[in-house]
Design a protein around this motif. Structure first.
Motif, PDB file in Angstrom:
ATOM      1  N   THR A 166      62.356  38.315  43.255  1.00 44.00           N
ATOM      2  CA  THR A 166      62.840  38.957  44.476  1.00 44.00           C
ATOM      3  C   THR A 166      62.886  37.991  45.651  1.00 44.00           C
ATOM      4  O   THR A 166      63.841  37.993  46.439  1.00 44.00           O
ATOM      5  CB  THR A 166      61.947  40.165  44.831  1.00 44.00           C
ATOM      6  N   ARG A 167      61.869  37.116  45.768  1.00 39.91           N
ATOM      7  CA  ARG A 167      61.787  36.212  46.925  1.00 39.91           C
ATOM      8  C   ARG A 167      62.001  34.746  46.558  1.00 39.91           C
ATOM      9  O   ARG A 167      62.046  33.894  47.433  1.00 39.91           O
ATOM     10  CB  ARG A 167      60.416  36.366  47.599  1.00 39.91           C
ATOM     11  N   GLU A 168      62.072  34.461  45.283  1.00 38.26           N
ATOM     12  CA  GLU A 168      62.258  33.092  44.801  1.00 38.26           C
ATOM     13  C   GLU A 168      61.156  32.161  45.289  1.00 38.26           C
ATOM     14  O   GLU A 168      61.385  31.003  45.630  1.00 38.26           O
ATOM     15  CB  GLU A 168      63.640  32.552  45.214  1.00 38.26           C
ATOM     16  N   GLU A 169      59.944  32.719  45.355  1.00 38.71           N
ATOM     17  CA  GLU A 169      58.787  31.901  45.709  1.00 38.71           C
ATOM     18  C   GLU A 169      58.065  31.490  44.428  1.00 38.71           C
ATOM     19  O   GLU A 169      58.185  32.142  43.402  1.00 38.71           O
ATOM     20  CB  GLU A 169      57.845  32.680  46.629  1.00 38.71           C
ATOM     21  N   THR A 170      57.276  30.432  44.502  1.00 45.18           N
ATOM     22  CA  THR A 170      56.607  29.932  43.303  1.00 45.18           C
ATOM     23  C   THR A 170      55.108  30.224  43.294  1.00 45.18           C
ATOM     24  O   THR A 170      54.569  30.706  42.304  1.00 45.18           O
ATOM     25  CB  THR A 170      56.828  28.410  43.160  1.00 45.18           C
ATOM     26  N   ALA A 171      54.415  29.969  44.396  1.00 44.20           N
ATOM     27  CA  ALA A 171      52.955  30.131  44.436  1.00 44.20           C
ATOM     28  C   ALA A 171      52.582  31.558  44.839  1.00 44.20           C
ATOM     29  O   ALA A 171      52.189  31.818  45.978  1.00 44.20           O
ATOM     30  CB  ALA A 171      52.345  29.120  45.399  1.00 44.20           C
ATOM     31  N   VAL A 172      52.713  32.475  43.877  1.00 36.12           N
ATOM     32  CA  VAL A 172      52.467  33.883  44.210  1.00 36.12           C
ATOM     33  C   VAL A 172      51.415  34.523  43.288  1.00 36.12           C
ATOM     34  O   VAL A 172      51.249  35.730  43.293  1.00 36.12           O
ATOM     35  CB  VAL A 172      53.778  34.706  44.135  1.00 36.12           C
ATOM     36  N   GLN A 173      50.706  33.706  42.517  1.00 31.63           N
ATOM     37  CA  GLN A 173      49.766  34.283  41.552  1.00 31.63           C
ATOM     38  C   GLN A 173      48.655  35.104  42.226  1.00 31.63           C
ATOM     39  O   GLN A 173      48.303  36.189  41.761  1.00 31.63           O
ATOM     40  CB  GLN A 173      49.144  33.202  40.682  1.00 31.63           C
ATOM     41  N   GLU A 174      48.109  34.589  43.326  1.00 24.59           N
ATOM     42  CA  GLU A 174      47.040  35.335  44.011  1.00 24.59           C
ATOM     43  C   GLU A 174      47.567  36.647  44.582  1.00 24.59           C
ATOM     44  O   GLU A 174      46.877  37.674  44.540  1.00 24.59           O
ATOM     45  CB  GLU A 174      46.423  34.470  45.111  1.00 24.59           C
ATOM     46  N   LEU A 175      48.774  36.621  45.115  1.00 24.87           N
ATOM     47  CA  LEU A 175      49.388  37.854  45.614  1.00 24.87           C
ATOM     48  C   LEU A 175      49.626  38.825  44.453  1.00 24.87           C
ATOM     49  O   LEU A 175      49.381  40.028  44.585  1.00 24.87           O
ATOM     50  CB  LEU A 175      50.713  37.536  46.315  1.00 24.87           C
ATOM     51  N   ALA A 176      50.074  38.297  43.329  1.00 24.70           N
ATOM     52  CA  ALA A 176      50.308  39.140  42.152  1.00 24.70           C
ATOM     53  C   ALA A 176      49.008  39.801  41.692  1.00 24.70           C
ATOM     54  O   ALA A 176      49.001  40.985  41.340  1.00 24.70           O
ATOM     55  CB  ALA A 176      50.906  38.306  41.017  1.00 24.70           C
ATOM     56  N   LYS A 177      47.917  39.044  41.726  1.00 22.46           N
ATOM     57  CA  LYS A 177      46.616  39.610  41.356  1.00 22.46           C
ATOM     58  C   LYS A 177      46.215  40.728  42.305  1.00 22.46           C
ATOM     59  O   LYS A 177      45.737  41.790  41.882  1.00 22.46           O
ATOM     60  CB  LYS A 177      45.532  38.518  41.364  1.00 22.46           C
ATOM     61  N   GLU A 178      46.412  40.493  43.592  1.00 24.77           N
ATOM     62  CA  GLU A 178      46.056  41.505  44.584  1.00 24.77           C
ATOM     63  C   GLU A 178      46.871  42.781  44.373  1.00 24.77           C
ATOM     64  O   GLU A 178      46.334  43.893  44.444  1.00 24.77           O
ATOM     65  CB  GLU A 178      46.292  40.950  45.990  1.00 24.77           C
ATOM     66  N   CYS A 179      48.149  42.609  44.096  1.00 21.95           N
ATOM     67  CA  CYS A 179      49.020  43.770  43.842  1.00 21.95           C
ATOM     68  C   CYS A 179      48.577  44.522  42.595  1.00 21.95           C
ATOM     69  O   CYS A 179      48.474  45.755  42.603  1.00 21.95           O
ATOM     70  CB  CYS A 179      50.466  43.315  43.672  1.00 21.95           C
ATOM     71  N   TYR A 180      48.302  43.787  41.539  1.00 21.47           N
ATOM     72  CA  TYR A 180      47.923  44.439  40.283  1.00 21.47           C
ATOM     73  C   TYR A 180      46.618  45.224  40.430  1.00 21.47           C
ATOM     74  O   TYR A 180      46.543  46.396  40.013  1.00 21.47           O
ATOM     75  CB  TYR A 180      47.782  43.418  39.159  1.00 21.47           C
ATOM     76  N   PHE A 181      45.603  44.618  41.005  1.00 18.20           N
ATOM     77  CA  PHE A 181      44.304  45.299  41.088  1.00 18.20           C
ATOM     78  C   PHE A 181      44.334  46.479  42.053  1.00 18.20           C
ATOM     79  O   PHE A 181      43.647  47.478  41.835  1.00 18.20           O
ATOM     80  CB  PHE A 181      43.199  44.299  41.428  1.00 18.20           C
ATOM     81  N   LEU A 182      45.148  46.387  43.090  1.00 20.63           N
ATOM     82  CA  LEU A 182      45.325  47.546  43.975  1.00 20.63           C
ATOM     83  C   LEU A 182      46.050  48.660  43.225  1.00 20.63           C
ATOM     84  O   LEU A 182      45.655  49.835  43.305  1.00 20.63           O
ATOM     85  CB  LEU A 182      46.119  47.152  45.221  1.00 20.63           C
TER      86      LEU A 182
END
Length: 249
Positions: free
Chosen positions: A84-100
């Motif tokens: 969606t945003r074509e960003e690369t360093a998003v793993q920590e954000l992905a973790k935050e989204c998943y656990f929420l």
């Protein structure tokens, strides 16, 4: 009730006993709020990410993945954000989204008092078995969240078996657990392709389809013996099965 002919009832979990779809919807809303408020994603971007993740969940093949279910689902969020945003360093954000998402969904996986009371009354006269497809960790967390163990004589999770619904083998395994024959059992669930087809494949006495939204099945879909809009209609269906006249050969 006098249930003499039906020897056991098997019930599905998701969207049969608990409203997983609504719990998932609420969880997605919380993640959307997070993306907008904390990370300044636009409304459209957050919505697209949510939709992409749900598609990835629907296409998930957890048995074939070498990842744990946690890492697999974090990867769904990571991919959706990157796409969606074509960003690369998003793993920590992905973790935050998943656990929420996960914690919010589990908070809303609950058994209503009406369903609890129905299960209590049914179990006074007939064994009940919970039969749910899915990854072991995911399904066991849902089972714990809704605290449904006390209402069943046995609980079987598809991810812990060699095959899942609609394979006959998992139904036969469940029958063996309860010491009953397939022809004396009833399968209750919301999914035609797994719950109903599985009950038919295993030769169950009857199948009951929970069709909450009035869906019109496709012509090639398996045909259930009974269709109801709520699992709370199950006692009346069991009475109908129980007192159905036996036809002479």
């Amino acid at each position: 009730m006098g249930l003499h002919r039906v020897r056991a009832v098997f019930l599905d979990l998701d969207n049969t006993l608990v409203d997983t779809a609504e719990a998932t919807r609420r969880a997605m809303l919380e993640v959307t709020k997070l993306l907008k408020s904390k990370y300044q994603f636009k409304e459209g971007e957050a919505q697209i990410i949510s939709e992409k993740v749900q598609i990835k969940f629907s296409q998930e093949c957890y048995r074939e993945s070498k990842m744990s279910i946690t890492n697999l689902r974090i990867s769904h969020w990571e991919e959706a954000i990157q796409e969606t945003r074509e960003e690369t360093a998003v793993q920590e954000l992905a973790k935050e989204c998943y656990f929420l998402w996960k914690s919010t969904r589990l908070q809303h996986i609950t058994l209503s008092e009406d369903i609890k009371n129905m299960l209590i009354e049914l179990r006074k006269e007939i064994p009940l078995l919970l039969l749910t497809n899915g990854d072991t960790q995911t399904q066991r967390e849902k089972i714990e969240a809704c605290d449904c163990q006390p209402y069943f004589d046995a609980i079987v999770v598809g991810g812990e078996q060699e095959e899942e619904k609609p394979a006959p083998s998992i139904f036969y395994y469940c029958c063996d657990l309860l010491g009953v024959q397939p022809g004396d059992c009833v399968m209750v669930g919301d999914t035609l392709e797994t719950d109903i087809q599985g009950g038919l494949n295993a030769g169950f006495k009857a199948t009951v389809w929970i069709n909450k939204n009035g869906i019109v099945p496709q012509k090639e879909s398996p045909v259930p013996h009974y269709v109801v809009s709520s699992v709370l209609e199950l006692p009346a269906i069991l009475k109908a099965i129980d007192y159905m006249p036996i036809l002479s050969a």
